[in-house]
Structures are given as structure tokens and as C-alpha cells.
Design a protein around this motif. Structure first.
Motif, PDB file in Angstrom:
ATOM      1  N   ALA A   1      11.056  12.848  -6.895  1.00  9.66           N
ATOM      2  CA  ALA A   1       9.772  13.230  -6.302  1.00  9.66           C
ATOM      3  C   ALA A   1       9.901  14.402  -5.335  1.00  9.66           C
ATOM      4  N   HIS A   2      11.063  14.513  -4.673  1.00 11.50           N
ATOM      5  CA  HIS A   2      11.225  15.592  -3.687  1.00 11.50           C
ATOM      6  C   HIS A   2      11.710  16.895  -4.335  1.00 11.50           C
ATOM      7  N   ASP A   3      11.961  16.875  -5.657  1.00 11.84           N
ATOM      8  CA  ASP A   3      12.420  18.076  -6.353  1.00 11.84           C
ATOM      9  C   ASP A   3      11.253  18.780  -7.049  1.00 11.84           C
ATOM     10  N   ARG A   4      11.352  20.071  -7.135  1.00  8.63           N
ATOM     11  CA  ARG A   4      10.319  20.869  -7.797  1.00  8.63           C
ATOM     12  C   ARG A   4      10.510  20.774  -9.319  1.00  8.63           C
ATOM     13  N   PRO A   5       9.499  20.341 -10.056  1.00 11.47           N
ATOM     14  CA  PRO A   5       9.647  20.236 -11.507  1.00 11.47           C
ATOM     15  C   PRO A   5       9.646  21.606 -12.174  1.00 11.47           C
ATOM     16  N   ARG A   6      10.311  21.683 -13.318  1.00 18.01           N
ATOM     17  CA  ARG A   6      10.343  22.923 -14.092  1.00 18.01           C
ATOM     18  C   ARG A   6       9.396  22.766 -15.274  1.00 18.01           C
ATOM     19  N   ILE A   7       8.325  23.511 -15.266  1.00 22.61           N
ATOM     20  CA  ILE A   7       7.328  23.432 -16.334  1.00 22.61           C
ATOM     21  C   ILE A   7       7.610  24.581 -17.307  1.00 22.61           C
ATOM     22  N   THR A   8       8.582  24.371 -18.175  1.00 23.05           N
ATOM     23  CA  THR A   8       8.983  25.410 -19.131  1.00 23.05           C
ATOM     24  C   THR A   8       9.073  24.804 -20.527  1.00 23.05           C
ATOM     25  N   ARG A   9       9.178  25.673 -21.507  1.00 18.38           N
ATOM     26  CA  ARG A   9       9.253  25.231 -22.895  1.00 18.38           C
ATOM     27  C   ARG A   9      10.617  24.663 -23.250  1.00 18.38           C
TER      28      ARG A   9
ATOM     29  N   ASP B   1       0.862  -1.181   0.000  1.00 15.14           N
ATOM     30  CA  ASP B   1       0.000   0.000   0.000  1.00 15.14           C
ATOM     31  C   ASP B   1       0.902   1.236   0.000  1.00 15.14           C
ATOM     32  N   LEU B   2       0.942   1.966  -1.113  1.00 13.18           N
ATOM     33  CA  LEU B   2       1.849   3.089  -1.261  1.00 13.18           C
ATOM     34  C   LEU B   2       1.080   4.395  -1.449  1.00 13.18           C
ATOM     35  N   THR B   3       1.591   5.448  -0.849  1.00 10.55           N
ATOM     36  CA  THR B   3       1.058   6.784  -1.074  1.00 10.55           C
ATOM     37  C   THR B   3       2.038   7.560  -1.939  1.00 10.55           C
ATOM     38  N   VAL B   4       1.551   8.090  -3.044  1.00 14.14           N
ATOM     39  CA  VAL B   4       2.377   8.841  -3.985  1.00 14.14           C
ATOM     40  C   VAL B   4       2.075  10.321  -3.788  1.00 14.14           C
ATOM     41  N   ARG B   5       3.064  11.073  -3.287  1.00 18.74           N
ATOM     42  CA  ARG B   5       2.821  12.486  -3.011  1.00 18.74           C
ATOM     43  C   ARG B   5       4.095  13.289  -3.328  1.00 18.74           C
ATOM     44  N   PRO B   6       4.415  13.468  -4.610  1.00 19.26           N
ATOM     45  CA  PRO B   6       5.597  14.254  -4.974  1.00 19.26           C
ATOM     46  C   PRO B   6       5.354  15.746  -4.784  1.00 19.26           C
ATOM     47  N   VAL B   7       6.408  16.544  -4.872  1.00 21.04           N
ATOM     48  CA  VAL B   7       6.255  18.002  -4.841  1.00 21.04           C
ATOM     49  C   VAL B   7       5.345  18.405  -6.002  1.00 21.04           C
ATOM     50  N   PRO B   8       4.283  19.168  -5.751  1.00 22.60           N
ATOM     51  CA  PRO B   8       3.323  19.495  -6.816  1.00 22.60           C
ATOM     52  C   PRO B   8       3.945  20.303  -7.945  1.00 22.60           C
ATOM     53  N   ALA B   9       3.335  20.210  -9.104  1.00 22.34           N
ATOM     54  CA  ALA B   9       3.761  21.006 -10.252  1.00 22.34           C
ATOM     55  C   ALA B   9       3.452  22.477  -9.995  1.00 22.34           C
ATOM     56  N   PRO B  10       4.403  23.376 -10.287  1.00 18.81           N
ATOM     57  CA  PRO B  10       4.171  24.798 -10.019  1.00 18.81           C
ATOM     58  C   PRO B  10       3.321  25.487 -11.075  1.00 18.81           C
ATOM     59  N   ALA B  11       3.066  24.797 -12.183  1.00 20.44           N
ATOM     60  CA  ALA B  11       2.282  25.392 -13.270  1.00 20.44           C
ATOM     61  C   ALA B  11       1.592  24.276 -14.035  1.00 20.44           C
ATOM     62  N   ASP B  12       0.665  24.643 -14.887  1.00 22.99           N
ATOM     63  CA  ASP B  12      -0.075  23.674 -15.690  1.00 22.99           C
ATOM     64  C   ASP B  12       0.830  23.126 -16.790  1.00 22.99           C
ATOM     65  N   PRO B  13       1.081  21.815 -16.830  1.00 20.10           N
ATOM     66  CA  PRO B  13       1.977  21.257 -17.853  1.00 20.10           C
ATOM     67  C   PRO B  13       1.284  20.970 -19.188  1.00 20.10           C
ATOM     68  N   LEU B  14      -0.019  21.063 -19.245  1.00 19.69           N
ATOM     69  CA  LEU B  14      -0.755  20.670 -20.453  1.00 19.69           C
ATOM     70  C   LEU B  14      -0.307  21.406 -21.714  1.00 19.69           C
ATOM     71  N   PRO B  15       0.056  22.704 -21.660  1.00 19.03           N
ATOM     72  CA  PRO B  15       0.494  23.378 -22.883  1.00 19.03           C
ATOM     73  C   PRO B  15       1.729  22.756 -23.522  1.00 19.03           C
TER      74      PRO B  15
ATOM     75  N   ALA C   1       5.214  17.135 -21.321  1.00 13.38           N
ATOM     76  CA  ALA C   1       4.610  17.344 -20.003  1.00 13.38           C
ATOM     77  C   ALA C   1       4.931  16.182 -19.073  1.00 13.38           C
ATOM     78  N   ARG C   2       4.778  14.958 -19.566  1.00 13.39           N
ATOM     79  CA  ARG C   2       5.071  13.803 -18.719  1.00 13.39           C
ATOM     80  C   ARG C   2       6.548  13.789 -18.333  1.00 13.39           C
ATOM     81  N   TRP C   3       7.430  14.082 -19.291  1.00 15.24           N
ATOM     82  CA  TRP C   3       8.861  14.097 -18.977  1.00 15.24           C
ATOM     83  C   TRP C   3       9.165  15.169 -17.928  1.00 15.24           C
ATOM     84  N   ALA C   4       8.586  16.353 -18.087  1.00 23.27           N
ATOM     85  CA  ALA C   4       8.835  17.433 -17.133  1.00 23.27           C
ATOM     86  C   ALA C   4       8.418  17.037 -15.719  1.00 23.27           C
ATOM     87  N   LEU C   5       7.370  16.235 -15.600  1.00 21.09           N
ATOM     88  CA  LEU C   5       6.865  15.828 -14.289  1.00 21.09           C
ATOM     89  C   LEU C   5       7.596  14.618 -13.728  1.00 21.09           C
ATOM     90  N   LEU C   6       8.139  13.759 -14.599  1.00 17.71           N
ATOM     91  CA  LEU C   6       8.736  12.495 -14.156  1.00 17.71           C
ATOM     92  C   LEU C   6      10.251  12.554 -13.999  1.00 17.71           C
TER      93      LEU C   6
END
Length: 401
Positions: free
Chosen positions: A223-231, A194-208, A214-219
Motif C-alpha cells: 500500500a505504501h508503494d507507488r504502483p506501476r500502471i504499464t503494459r 473500523d479501518l481506513t484504506v488509503r494506499p498511494v494513489p495510482a499515477p495513471a488510469d489502469p482501465l486500459p 489492472a487489479r493486479w497492478a494496483l494490488l
């Protein structure tokens, strides 16, 4: 010979030394083999001698010398060098690389996977908040764990946004996912992990960024690092790790097409460093130092637009690539709860693959040889591992880029 097979070979050497009375230790269940570190050499290295020294009551280098003699009797071990306090550095026979490449090509994108869905008998429940990064990370964990034979169910705190399913490919039902699993005694549903998945949240919407970036930027970040949602994840240059991985895969596919046009196809065979390093020894079978690459005449090759710029083919050592490919099954096991490890592994494979590619096809009037077919097979194996790894991350591996 894969790292798993080599681990068994090392344990067999320990067992033989114990049976002969040379070591008085309990044979461990596992011997860790990895690519050689700084100061190491050969194809793989192991610290088994340091691990056993205290129990054996002997210095680590003495234990290493005992095991070295045993390992040299193994038919697929070409040489063993003891370095540092007692690390064993193993160089494998040329057929070992052919065996590894052949196994990858036989298994295809499923190289490193378990026998089949549910084969492990482990039922895993993943819990995560309805936050875009947590949902994508849980989806990747589920994919990797299913590849290892686990039965996985993902449970969200709330319903994922519709666009996360349609545009990021998460939340889709898996045909092998069980609706329930009961105890054999007829009790309630039993969850093994039984695992709880709770990484540092995305700071912006990755959908654009689109699904793949988007998946690469999040993965890619831990998990403890802040993702960079940039072009920057969309830029086609060597500073973009995702581009390097997909570019390396596309290049391997292009080489297969070009080779077919020239009338030859991949065929696993011995692939040794193309600079032809010699192994210095102080006597028959007694290496004094790690092998030092011999100087070789420069070879002129036409410039190839490969990001990053490739090492000239006559200086290319394929040993790191072979070690990374052989390590892929272990990485998948380690990435079951940390898909960022798989992402970083794919970057390492891509960076080790690119320098090989300019030497795969014959030049000018040169005829395709067994060496070209073996290098083509190695390139295909690398591309297969890259494609399979990207698939587990939910990212496309295009054949043209």
C-alpha cells in the motif's frame, strides 16, 4: 499435517516436557512454524526453543534438545534436526503431504477460508476515498475478510466511477453484506473494526489494462508503494508475475486433462523430493547435520516451454511447494488488511509449482504409477490454491492460456 496441526504438535511436546519436569515454563498459546530458512532443512522449522529459553533458565540449544526428544515420539514426525542457536527443523512422514493435498482437494477454492460468512462474528467497516486504487484495495480486503468469516461493509467518501464497477468489478453488493447490525441491547449499529484504506494513489488510469491486469497492478505493490500502471502486466513472459501465476494454474489444469486422456486421475499420496536425499546421522536417531541431497544420475527429458525454465525433474524438491501450500491459511489471515501479501504468496506458489510439472505425466512407454498419481494430486492442489487466491483478488484464473 498442516502448519496449524504442526503448531499444536509442537505445543503438545512443550506441555509434555513441562509435565515431566524437564522445563519450567508457561506453555505458550501458539508455536510459529514456517518453511526452513537459510541453513535449515526438512519440511518446517520453529523457533519455540529460543522463545522459551529465558523463562526456562536454560540455553536455547538445551531446550531444543529436550523438545526434539519429545517431537520424535509424535507419529507423524519423521525426524527433527537442531540447527543454529536452537532452531528445530522438522521432517514429516510421507503421509503428511498426502493429508495436506487431500484437505486442499476436499475444500477446493475455499481451502484456508473460515467456516462461513459471519462465522467470526466480527463486523468490519472499511472507509476509503473515491480513488481507483483505494477502491480496488478495499474491495480485495473485503473479499479476503469475508473469506475469514467477517461481515464487511465498504464506505466510500464519494460514489465510485461507474466504469470501476463495470470494468474492475468493485462496488458490487455482496449478498452476505449486512445492511445493519444492532447491539443486543437495542443500541446503535456496532462496528467491531473500523479501518481506513488509503494506499498511494495510482499515477495513471489502469482501465486500459483490462480488469485482471489492472487489479493486479494496483494490488501487487504494498500500500505504501507507488504502483506501476504499464503494459508490462499484459506481457506473457516470465518477468510478469501475474503471467507466471496464471500460467502455472493453466498448466495444472492441462495436466489433469492429459492424465484423464491417459486413463489415470489424481490420488493424494506421499510425495518426497525426487532426488531421494538421504539424512546423515551420527548414530541411531541422532542427526549430525542437515540432510544433503545425494547425487543422482541425469535423466534426459524433452524440452518443455515453461517460463521460467524448470529444474530437471530428478533434481526437483517438492518440500518448498508443500510448505507454501500448508502456509496458505496463515497467509490469508495475514492478508486481511494487506492483499499484496496474498499476491506475493501466489507468485511463490507458482514458482514452486512449475518445476514439478514436467515430472507429473509418464514418459514414453512408462505406465502411470502411484507416484504419478500423487504428483498429479499435488499439482491439482497447487492449481486450486492459485485459483482460490486469484479469486479473492478479483482476478480470473483461466484454464487455458
Amino acid at each position: 499435517m498442516t502448519p496449524v496441526e504442526l503448531s499444536r504438535t509442537v505445543l503438545h511436546a512443550v506441555r509434555r516436557a513441562v509435565d515431566a519436569g524437564e522445563l519450567s515454563v508457561t506453555v505458550p498459546e501458539r508455536a510459529v512454524v514456517t518453511p526452513p530458512g537459510p541453513g535449515g532443512c526438512g519440511d518446517f522449522a520453529t523457533n519455540i526453543a529460543l522463545q522459551l529459553a529465558r523463562a526456562a533458565g536454560q540455553p536455547p540449544r538445551r531446550v531444543a534438545e529436550i523438545l526434539r526428544a519429545r517431537l520424535l515420539d509424535e507419529h507423524r514426525v519423521a525426524d527433527v534436526v537442531v540447527t543454529g542457536p536452537g532452531f528445530l527443523n522438522l521432517r514429516l512422514e510421507g503421509t503428511a503431504s498426502a493429508d495436506l493435498v487431500g484437505e486442499i482437494l476436499r475444500r477446493g477454492r475455499r481451502y484456508g477460508h473460515g467456516v462461513g460468512s459471519g462465522s467470526s462474528g466480527t463486523f468490519v467497516r472499511l472507509r476509503c476515498p473515491a480513488e481507483v486504487r483505494a477502491v480496488v484495495v478495499a474491495d480485495a480486503i473485503a473479499r479476503v475478510r469475508r473469506s475469514q468469516g467477517d461481515l464487511v461493509r465498504v464506505q466510500y467518501d464519494g460514489p465510485p466511477a461507474v466504469e470501476w464497477t463495470s470494468e474492475l468489478g468493485v462496488g458490487a453488493a455482496d449478498p452476505h453484506e449486512p445492511r445493519s447490525r444492532s447491539r443486543t441491547d437495542g443500541g446503535d449499529v456496532h462496528v467491531d473494526v473500523d479501518l481506513t484504506v488509503r494506499p498511494v494513489p495510482a499515477p495513471a488510469d489502469p482501465l486500459p489494462l483490462g480488469r485482471d491486469a489492472a487489479r493486479w497492478a494496483l494490488l501487487y505493490p504494498a500500500a505504501h508503494d507507488r504502483p506501476r500502471i504499464t503494459r508490462e502486466h499484459l506481457v506473457q513472459r516470465e518477468t510478469n508475475p501475474l503471467f507466471r501465476v496464471r500460467y502455472a494454474h493453466a498448466r495444472t489444469r492441462a495436466l489433469l486433462r492429459n492424465a484423464a486422456d491417459l486413463g489415470f486421475h489424481p490420488e493424494p499420496g506421499p510425495v518426497r523430493p525426487m532426488s531421494g536425499p538421504e539424512h546423515a546421522t551420527s548414530g541411531p536417531g541422532q542427526p549430525a547435520t542437515c540432510p544433503v541431497p545425494a547425487a543422482s544420475s541425469p535423466v534426459r527429458r524433452p524440452p518443455t516451454p515453461v517460463p521460467p525454465a524448470p529444474t530437471p525433474a530428478h533434481e526437483t524438491d517438492v518440500t518448498p511447494l508443500l510448505a507454501l501450500l500448508g502456509d496458505h491459511p496463515r497467509v490469508l489471515g495475514a492478508a486481511q488488511d494487506a492483499p499484496d501479501r496474498l499476491a506475493r504468496h501466489l507468485v511463490a506458489v507458482a514458482d514452486a509449482t512449475l518445476p514439478l510439472l514436467p515430472a507429473v505425466l509418464p514418459l514414453g512407454e512408462e505406465k502411470p504409477s502411484a507416484a504419478h498419481r500423487a504428483r498429479l494430486a499435488l499439482a491439482e492442489a497447487a492449481g486450486t490454491v492459485l485459483a482460490g487466491g486469484l479469486s479473492l483478488l478479483g482476478i480470473d484464473a483461466p484454464e487455458h492460456l
